[in-house]
Structure formats: C-alpha cells, structure tokens
Motif scaffolding. Structure first.
Motif, short mmCIF file in Angstrom:
data_model
loop_
_atom_site.label_atom_id
_atom_site.label_comp_id
_atom_site.label_asym_id
_atom_site.label_seq_id
_atom_site.Cartn_x
_atom_site.Cartn_y
_atom_site.Cartn_z
N THR A 161 36.32 35.68 46.12
CA THR A 161 37.33 35.65 45.04
C THR A 161 37.26 36.84 44.08
O THR A 161 38.20 37.05 43.32
CB THR A 161 37.19 34.36 44.23
OG1 THR A 161 35.85 34.28 43.68
CG2 THR A 161 37.45 33.14 45.10
N ARG A 163 37.55 40.45 42.55
CA ARG A 163 38.37 41.63 42.83
C ARG A 163 37.52 42.87 43.09
O ARG A 163 37.92 43.76 43.84
CB ARG A 163 39.31 41.89 41.64
CG ARG A 163 40.22 43.07 41.88
CD ARG A 163 41.22 43.23 40.77
NE ARG A 163 42.12 44.33 41.06
CZ ARG A 163 43.12 44.69 40.28
NH1 ARG A 163 43.34 44.05 39.17
NH2 ARG A 163 43.90 45.70 40.61
N ARG A 166 36.88 43.29 46.81
CA ARG A 166 37.98 42.86 47.70
C ARG A 166 38.06 43.72 48.96
O ARG A 166 38.14 43.21 50.08
CB ARG A 166 39.30 42.92 46.94
CG ARG A 166 40.51 42.45 47.74
CD ARG A 166 41.77 42.52 46.88
NE ARG A 166 41.65 41.65 45.71
CZ ARG A 166 42.49 41.70 44.66
NH1 ARG A 166 43.46 42.59 44.65
NH2 ARG A 166 42.33 40.88 43.65
N TRP A 167 38.05 45.05 48.78
CA TRP A 167 38.17 45.94 49.94
C TRP A 167 36.89 45.98 50.76
O TRP A 167 36.93 46.18 51.98
CB TRP A 167 38.60 47.33 49.50
CG TRP A 167 40.08 47.39 49.29
CD1 TRP A 167 40.75 47.16 48.13
CD2 TRP A 167 41.07 47.67 50.27
NE1 TRP A 167 42.10 47.28 48.32
CE2 TRP A 167 42.34 47.60 49.63
CE3 TRP A 167 41.03 47.98 51.63
CZ2 TRP A 167 43.53 47.81 50.31
CZ3 TRP A 167 42.23 48.20 52.31
CH2 TRP A 167 43.45 48.12 51.65
N ASN A 370 39.86 49.20 44.86
CA ASN A 370 39.94 47.85 44.30
C ASN A 370 40.77 47.79 43.03
O ASN A 370 41.44 46.80 42.75
CB ASN A 370 38.53 47.32 44.02
CG ASN A 370 37.77 46.97 45.28
OD1 ASN A 370 38.36 46.50 46.25
ND2 ASN A 370 36.46 47.19 45.28
#
Length: 389
Positions: A161, A163, A166-167, A370
């Motif tokens: 979850t 951020r 994320r990538w 991100n």
C-alpha cells in the motif's frame, strides 16, 4: 531431513500418506528456505559482487535440476527398487547445510542496521570476505541505517500500500510472475512431443532432457559473470524480448512441422535457444531483485511477496496449462509470448538500472518515478531528509 526419512521408509511401511507428507515438507522447506537464503546472500554481499553472489542460488537450483535428471535415469536410481532412495536424496544436502550453517555468522546488514551491533557486523564481514578494509561497506550501511532510523520493520500490507515503494513492487512482481508466465514450463512440457516428432527413440528422451537442464545451468552460470557488467535491466528486458521473438518463431514452425522432415530438428534447436536465453536473463536476475530494490526495513516483506508471486504463478500454470494446451495446441505459446513482450517493454522503458549502486542511490532513482506527479508527500520528504543526513 524428516521428509527424506519419510520418503525412505514409505515403501516398507506401505504408506502413500508418508510420501504426501514428505512432499509437503520438501515444499515447505523450499518455499521458506529459498527466500531466507536469498535474503542472507543479499545482506551479506559487498556491493560490487551483490548480483553475482545472489545469482549463485539460481546456479545451484539449475545444478539440482540436472543432478535430479541424471540420477533419475534407469541406469542409476530410476528403477522400481531404487525409487525410495531417489526421493530421499534431497536429505543429503539438507544434512550438509544443517551442519555447515552452524559455523556461519549472522548477516552483516541485519547485525548493523537492525541490531546496531557494529563489532558483530565487522567480525561477520571479516569472516565472510576475509578483508580488513571495510570502510566503504560500513559507510553504505551507516547511510542506510540513518535513512531508516526510527522505522519499524514493514509488513506485507505496508509494501502493498505504500506509495514510496510502488514501482519497486511492480518491478519485483512482474518478473517474479514472469519466471512462470514466460512459458518455460510449457516448453519443458512440449519438448517431449517435439522430440518424438523428430524421431528420437523413447528410451533416449531422458538424455535430451538432461541436455536441456545442462543448457539452462550453463546459461545461468554465464549470467552470473554478466550481471554486474551488463546490468539487471538489460539482461531481463532484452532476455524477455528475445524469448518472445524465439517462441513466436517456434509457434510458426510447429504449425508447419509436417511440411518437411527437417523442421522438427529446427524446433529442437529453438527449444534450446529459448532455454539458453531464459538462463542468461530472466531466470537468474529475478532472484537478485528484492536485495537490490528494497531497504532493510522493507526487505523481509518484499521476499514474502516475491516468493508468494512465484509459487502462486507456478500453481496457476500447473493447474491451467493442460486445459490451455487442449484448447490451443501449439498456439498456447502465444499467451506466453504476450507476457514476455509486456515484461520486456516494462523493464526496458520504465525501470531504472541498479548495477553498481548503493541501496540509497537505487531508492532515489525509484523516488523520481514514485513521486513524479505527486507534489509534496510526507513519506517522501521524510526519506529524502534521512538520506541527506
């Protein structure tokens, strides 16, 4: 070791339940042990050898496959009398590992960053590397420790979850699923049909299978020498691209296999080409990703996700592939071609290179993606300030 004993005595006890339980324990050990093993290698490796040392796990997986194929032939242990011993052979490396690991130190990064044990870390580094000049690696660990100071170990939910990773998560999940969805298991499945079409005698099939396993082992070994020179991004991206192109050609040749007697031999050559490309890129490099992409607080959960994606993908392919083959025949490879092309595009165009970079440098590269359109973000600000310290 318990699983090996269960396999060994299953025939004497006339109990197939012992085989099922032994197989379950083998699977449990592989699922847990592979992730922990990779984490230990990543946390114990110097930056310049991190890719090579993490890749040794893939080399020994390939070596294990070839060894199993060799001792499984009928001239050795692949007979009615020897099969319990064949199933119990895995207990031998387990005994060796159990005895040898007693003498190994804890992972240096874990000692330094998680436990704050500087002296224990230095002793572990000296024991593992046999070097006295450890300043550069200690400075790297110190920067990582400062960047995560006050942070607790992240949960799987945090990784899924947050951020700020994320990538990294996408870069981890797509190739880990790709190990199964690139079609390599489908190729192993289809290989025997292609061998039969080429006129290979049934009794000689196993020797060609050993050849395929040996090709994968040689390719992964070559990859271990290339990974810290060519970089992860190129090996994976162009590896998937070449796999997609080669399997497209294989699909076309399978469609016209009856037009000429030499075409099945071309198909055999194409199978070996795909195996070689797979070993040189996707197979080995994906093992090194969690150690490269995540800082210490995130890394254990990243390995959980990596292992889950890999084994779940294998389960799905194993359960569904038979139905796909029945429905599509040789055109089943087109599904895997699509995934290979998608993975290649993602790796080449969206993922930064991690070769020769510290953990913090890699994190900064991913932060640019991100937070590309994120403006001011609290989580990002905290990490950036900690990095500058």
């Amino acid at each position: 070791m318990v699983a090996a004993l269960l396999m060994l005595f299953s025939r004497i006890s006339k109990s197939f339940e012992m085989i099922l339980l032994g197989r379950f324990l083998y699977g449990y050990n592989v699922g847990l042990g592979l992730s922990v093993h990779l984490m230990y290698l990543g946390e114990s490796s110097p930056k310049k050898f991190r890719g090579f040392l993490t890749l040794t796990s893939s080399i020994f997986i390939g070596f294990g496959k070839v060894t199993g194929q060799i001792i499984g032939i009928k001239e050795m242990m692949g007979t009615e009398d020897m099969w319990p011993y064949l199933l119990a052979v895995s207990g031998i490396p387990a005994i060796l590992q159990f005895a040898m690991l007693l003498f190994f130190p804890e992972a240096p990064r874990y000692l330094y960053i998680d436990k704050g044990d500087t002296e224990g870390c230095k002793k572990a580094l000296q024991w593992l590397w046999q070097e006295e000049d450890l300043k550069q690696e200690l400075d790297d660990m110190e920067q990582e420790r400062l960047s995560s100071q006050g942070e607790k170990a992240k949960t799987v939910k945090d990784v899924l979850t947050s951020r700020c990773v994320r990538w990294q998560l996408l870069t981890l999940a797509i190739p880990c699923a790709g190990i199964q969805f690139c079609g390599i298991n489908a190729l192993y499945f289809y290989a025997f049909d292609i061998f039969r079409q080429s006129g290979v005698p049934e009794g000689q099939m196993h020797y060609l299978a050993i050849g395929i396993g040996a090709t994968e082992l040689i390719a992964i070994t070559l990859c271990s020498f290339l990974i810290d020179r060519a970089g992860r991004k190129k090996l994976m991206g162009y590896g998937y691209l070449l796999m997609g192109i080669t399997m497209s050609l294989l699909t076309a040749m399978l469609s016209i296999k009856d037009l000429n007697s030499w075409i099945p031999y071309v198909n055999i050559a194409l199978i070996f080409c795909v195996i070689c490309i797979y070993g040189l890129g996707p197979s080995g490099v994906s093992m090194a990703l969690p150690a490269d992409l995540f800082l210490q607080a995130w890394r254990p959960s990243a390995y959980v996700i990596s292992g889950t994606v890999n084994w779940l993908s294998m389960f799905l392919v194993g359960m569904l592939f038979g139905y796909v083959v029945d429905g599509l025949g040789q055109y089943c490879f087109l599904i895997f071609v699509a995934y290979c092309i998608f993975s290649a595009g993602f790796m080449i165009y969206f993922v930064p290179e991690t070769k020769g970079k510290t953990m913090l440098e890699i994190m900064e590269e991913f932060n640019k993606i991100n937070y590309k359109n994120g403006g001011n973000d609290t989580e990002r600000t905290d990490i950036t300030l900690a990095t500058k310290l």
